[in-house]
Enzyme design. Structure first.
Site, mmCIF file in Angstrom:
data_model
loop_
_atom_site.group_PDB
_atom_site.id
_atom_site.type_symbol
_atom_site.label_atom_id
_atom_site.label_comp_id
_atom_site.label_asym_id
_atom_site.label_seq_id
_atom_site.Cartn_x
_atom_site.Cartn_y
_atom_site.Cartn_z
ATOM 1 N N SER A 13 0.855 -1.190 0.000
ATOM 2 C CA SER A 13 0.000 0.000 0.000
ATOM 3 C C SER A 13 0.896 1.247 0.000
ATOM 4 C CB SER A 13 -0.923 -0.012 1.215
ATOM 5 O OG SER A 13 -0.155 -0.070 2.377
ATOM 6 N N ASP A 148 -5.429 -8.993 -1.499
ATOM 7 C CA ASP A 148 -6.191 -8.877 -0.246
ATOM 8 C C ASP A 148 -7.508 -9.633 -0.411
ATOM 9 O OD1 ASP A 148 -4.297 -7.077 0.551
ATOM 10 O OD2 ASP A 148 -5.569 -5.292 0.325
ATOM 11 N N GLN A 193 6.374 -8.850 -10.916
ATOM 12 C CA GLN A 193 5.934 -10.037 -11.672
ATOM 13 C C GLN A 193 4.892 -10.818 -10.883
ATOM 14 O OE1 GLN A 193 9.131 -12.506 -13.217
ATOM 15 N NE2 GLN A 193 10.551 -10.789 -13.074
ATOM 16 N N CYS A 382 -13.015 25.340 12.014
ATOM 17 C CA CYS A 382 -14.006 24.489 12.673
ATOM 18 C C CYS A 382 -13.758 24.453 14.189
ATOM 19 C CB CYS A 382 -14.053 23.110 12.028
ATOM 20 S SG CYS A 382 -15.665 22.350 12.247
ATOM 21 N N ARG A 463 -21.037 19.359 14.581
ATOM 22 C CA ARG A 463 -22.316 19.265 15.300
ATOM 23 C C ARG A 463 -22.535 20.485 16.199
ATOM 24 N NH1 ARG A 463 -23.755 13.829 14.581
ATOM 25 N NH2 ARG A 463 -21.946 12.476 14.433
ATOM 26 N N HIS A 508 -14.958 24.286 6.407
ATOM 27 C CA HIS A 508 -13.619 23.768 6.056
ATOM 28 C C HIS A 508 -13.170 24.321 4.707
ATOM 29 C CE1 HIS A 508 -13.199 20.721 9.264
ATOM 30 N NE2 HIS A 508 -14.522 20.822 9.267
ATOM 31 N N GLU A 510 -10.297 24.508 3.496
ATOM 32 C CA GLU A 510 -9.206 23.724 2.902
ATOM 33 C C GLU A 510 -9.721 22.731 1.860
ATOM 34 O OE1 GLU A 510 -10.438 23.399 5.912
ATOM 35 O OE2 GLU A 510 -10.340 21.331 6.680
#
Ligand code: GLN
Length: 549
Positions: A13, A148, A193, A382, A463, A508, A510
Site C-alpha cells: 500500500s 487482499d 511479476q 471548525c 455538530r 472547512h 481547505e
C-alpha cells in the site's frame, strides 16, 4: 458512451495510487476530455466518517455532504472539478444496498451471494457516473492491494466489466513497486511479476504497468518487466519519486502514460495537452521569493494525512504568494500557559486545526490567546474557530468557565453549543451538519475583503456551533460575527476588530482549495504571515538558518 480506466495496486500500500490516478486524469483533461475519478474502498464502514484520523487520515467532505476518502481531495485539487457522493463507494455501502434490497424482497426466492449480487452492485456503481452522460472517461481507483481477501469482489467486478465492454472502452492500469536492493545494487522486478500474476489469476490482465521506483528504470529493465507481465515495453511506465505530488502529471506526460492509455482506448487525433496554468503553478512553487513559518496546532500532528487538505491548501497559497510555507507542527496536547511563548515565538502565523473531543483543547485555547495578544496572524478552522470563541469568552469577556458543551456539558457559559437539529440525533454515521451551505458576509469585514464577495458557499462537518444567545456580548467586546448562514443565522465566520489578521471559520475552506483555484483565506493568511515576518525583521536567510539549526 464513457470509457473506463481502472487503477489497481500491487506489492504494497502507500504507493500513491490516488496521485497516479489523479495525474492521468489531469493529463486526459488537459487534452480536452471530460474526466472524473472515483474510489472504491474495500472496508466495511459505510463511509470513512466514523474512522479515527489515525486510522485513515483526513475525512474529505464533498459539496453534497458525503464523508469520503482523502484521495477525493487529490482528485478535486488536480482536476479543479467537484466530486460527489457517487465518487466514493465502500464495501459497507455495497452490502448495505444489497441487504436493504433483500429485505424489500427484491431477490425473493433467491440465495443472495457475493457473485453475482455483490459484484453486480459494485459494477452498477462503477458505471454510474459513466452512465450519467457527463463524462468521456471515468477513472476508478481500487483501494487496497491486489491479493487482499477483501478486494476480491472488486477485482471480480473489474474482470466482468473488462469482459463485457468492447476492448477499446476499458483499460486496467496496475501500479506496483520496483524496490532497490542496496546490497545487490539492483532494482528488483520480481515483486511486480508476482503481483501481476496474482491479478491475472483473479482474471484481470493489466494493460499498463506503472512502476514506483526510487531510481530510473533502464530500457532493459522495462523490457524485462514487459516480457514477464505480458505487456509491450511502451506500456511500462516509470513513476520515479517526485519532490512534489504536483510534478507527477508532468513526469507521467514525459513517460507517455496518457498516450498509451489513449491508444488503448482508440482515441485518435487527441489534442496536445494544455497545462499552462499547471505549469505556471509549478514554476511559482519552485521559485519562492520569501519564506514563512506557520504553526499547525492540532492533536493529530504526528500523522500528516490527518491534515492533508490543510497542508495542500498551504502549498497552493504559498505558490500564489511565491512564498515557501514551512509548516511547524505544534502538538496541542503538549502546549500550555507556561511553554506557549517558547513554542510559538518564532512563528509568523498560527492555524488552529479542526478536531473532535477534549484531548488537546486547552493547548489550542492557549495558542489562540498567544496569537490574539501578540497580534500574530491567526486562522481557526471548525474546532479551531470554536476555540477562538472560547478563548475570547474566557480572557476578554472574563467568563472563566466558558466552554463548548462538547467538552463540558455543565459549563455556565456554553458559548459553543450543540445545534438544535443535532439534539435528537442518536446515530453517529453521516449525521453531522455536512456539505455545502451558503454564507452571507458582512460588508467592510476582513472576510469580505478576503472573498471579495457578499455570498459564498463552503463545506461543513460539525455538530456544535456558536451560541447566538451571546452574540451581542461578543460584538460589544470586539469579536465580530462577519459571516452567517442566510437561512438560520448560524455563525460561520468570526473575526477580531483590533487585530491585523484574526479569522475563524466554522466550515472547512481547505476542502475547496485547488492548484488552479487556491483558497482565498489561505492566500490572505500566507500574505499576512509574510507581512508579519517582514515587519518583525525576519529575512529569508534568518528563517532558513533557524530551521537548519
Ligand atoms: N467537534 C466540533 C463539532 O463537531 C468541531 C468539528 C470539526 O472541527 N470538524 O462541532
Amino acid at each position: 458512451m464513457a470509457k473506463y480506466i481502472f487503477v489497481t495496486g500491487g506489492v504494497t500500500s502507500s504507493l500513491g495510487k490516488g496521485i497516479v490516478a489523479a495525474s492521468l486524469a489531469k493529463l486526459l483533461q488537459a487534452r480536452g476530455l471530460k474526466v472524473t475519478i472515483q474510489k472504491f474502498d474495500p472496508y466495511i464502514n459505510v463511509d470513512p466518517g466514523t474512522l479515527n484520523p489515525y486510522e485513515h487520515g483526513e475525512c474529505y467532505v464533498t459539496d453534497d455532504g458525503a464523508e469520503t476518502d482523502l484521495d477525493l481531495g487529490h482528485y478535486e485539487r488536480f482536476l479543479n472539478i467537484p466530486t460527489s457522493q457517487a465518487n466514493n463507494v465502500t464495501t459497507g455501502r455495497i452490502y448495505q444496498t444489497v441487504i436493504n434490497k433483500e429485505r424489500e424482497g427484491a431477490y425473493l426466492g433467491k440465495t443472495v451471494q457475493v457473485v453475482p449480487h455483490i459484484t453486480d452492485e459494485i459494477k452498477r456503481r462503477m458505471m454510474l457516473l459513466g452512465n450519467s452522460g457527463q463524462f468521456d472517461v471515468v477513472i476508478t481507483e481500487l483501494g487496497g492491494t491486489v491479493g487482499d481477501i477483501e478486494s476480491l469482489p472488486f477485482v471480480e467486478a473489474v474482470r466482468q466489466i473488462q469482459w463485457e465492454l468492447p476492448e477499446e472502452d476499458c483499460v486496467v492500469v496496475h501500479l506496483t513497486l520496483i524496490p532497490y536492493l542496496k546490497s545487490a545494487k539492483e532494482l528488483k522486478t520480481k515483486p511486480t511479476q508476482h503481483s501481476v500474476r496474482l491479478l491475472s489469476q483473479e482474471g484481470v490482465h493489466p494493460n499498463v504497468i506503472v512502476c514506483r521506483t526510487e531510481r530510473p528504470l533502464n530500457n532493459e529493465l522495462k523490457k524485462k518487466i514487459a516480457l514477464f507481465c505480458n505487456v509491450k515495453p511502451d506500456a511500462v511506465i516509470e513513476a520515479i519519486d517526485a519532490n512534489s505530488i504536483y510534478e507527477v502529471p508532468i513526469k507521467m506526460l514525459e513517460e507517455g502514460l496518457d498516450v498509451i492509455v489513449l491508444k488503448k482506448l482508440h482515441y485518435n487525433g487527441y489534442s496536445a495537452p494544455d497545462l499552462t496554468k499547471w505549469n505556471v503553478f509549478l514554476d511559482k512553487l519552485g521559485a519562492p521569493k520569501s519564506k514563512v513559518s506557520i504553526g499547525l496546532v492540532g492533536k493529530y500532528v504526528e500523522l500528516q494525512d490527518a491534515y492533508k487538505s490543510i497542508l495542500e491548501a498551504f502549498v497552493h497559497a504559498g505558490a500564489l504568494n511565491q512564498c515557501k510555507v514551512q509548516i511547524v507542527n505544534v502538538h496541542s496536547e503538549h502546549l500550555n500557559a507556561k511553554n506557549v511563548q517558547d513554542k510559538l515565538k518564532d512563528l509568523d502565523g498560527l492555524l488552529v486545526a479542526p478536531g473532535f473531543g477534549s484531548r488537546g483543547v486547552e493547548g489550542k485555547i492557549e495558542a489562540v490567546r498567544y496569537a490574539r495578544e501578540n497580534k500574530i496572524p491567526f486562522f481557526g478552522i471548525c474546532l479551531g474557530m470554536q476555540m477562538a470563541v472560547i478563548e475570547f469568552a474566557r480572557n476578554v469577556l472574563g467568563w472563566v468557565d466558558a466552554h463548548s458543551t462538547e467538552m463540558d456539558a455543565s459549563t455556565s457559559r456554553p458559548v459553543i453549543a450543540l445545534m438544535d437539529e443535532q439534539k435528537k440525533i442518536k446515530n453517529k454515521g453521516g449525521t453531522m451538519r455536512l456539505g455545502a451551505y451558503a454564507c452571507d458576509i458582512e460588508e467592510g469585514t476582513l472576510a469580505n475583503s478576503i472573498y471579495q464577495s457578499n455570498q459564498i458557499s463552503e463545506r461543513h462537518r460539525h455538530r456544535w456551533e456558536f451560541n447566538n444567545n451571546y452574540i451581542n456580548d461578543f460584538q460589544h467586546a470586539g469579536m465580530m460575527t462577519s459571516g452567517k448562514n442566510p437561512a438560520n443565522g448560524l455563525v460561520e465566520i468570526i473575526e477580531l476588530k483590533e487585530h491585523p489578521f484574526f479569522i475563524g471559520v466554522q466550515y472547512h475552506p481547505e476542502l475547496k482549495s485547488t492548484v488552479e483555484n487556491p483558497h482565498p483565506i489561505f492566500v490572505s493568511f500566507v500574505k499576512a504571515a509574510k507581512e508579519y515576518a517582514a515587519s518583525h525583521g525576519k529575512s529569508v536567510k534568518q528563517t532558513v538558518e533557524k530551521q537548519s539549526a
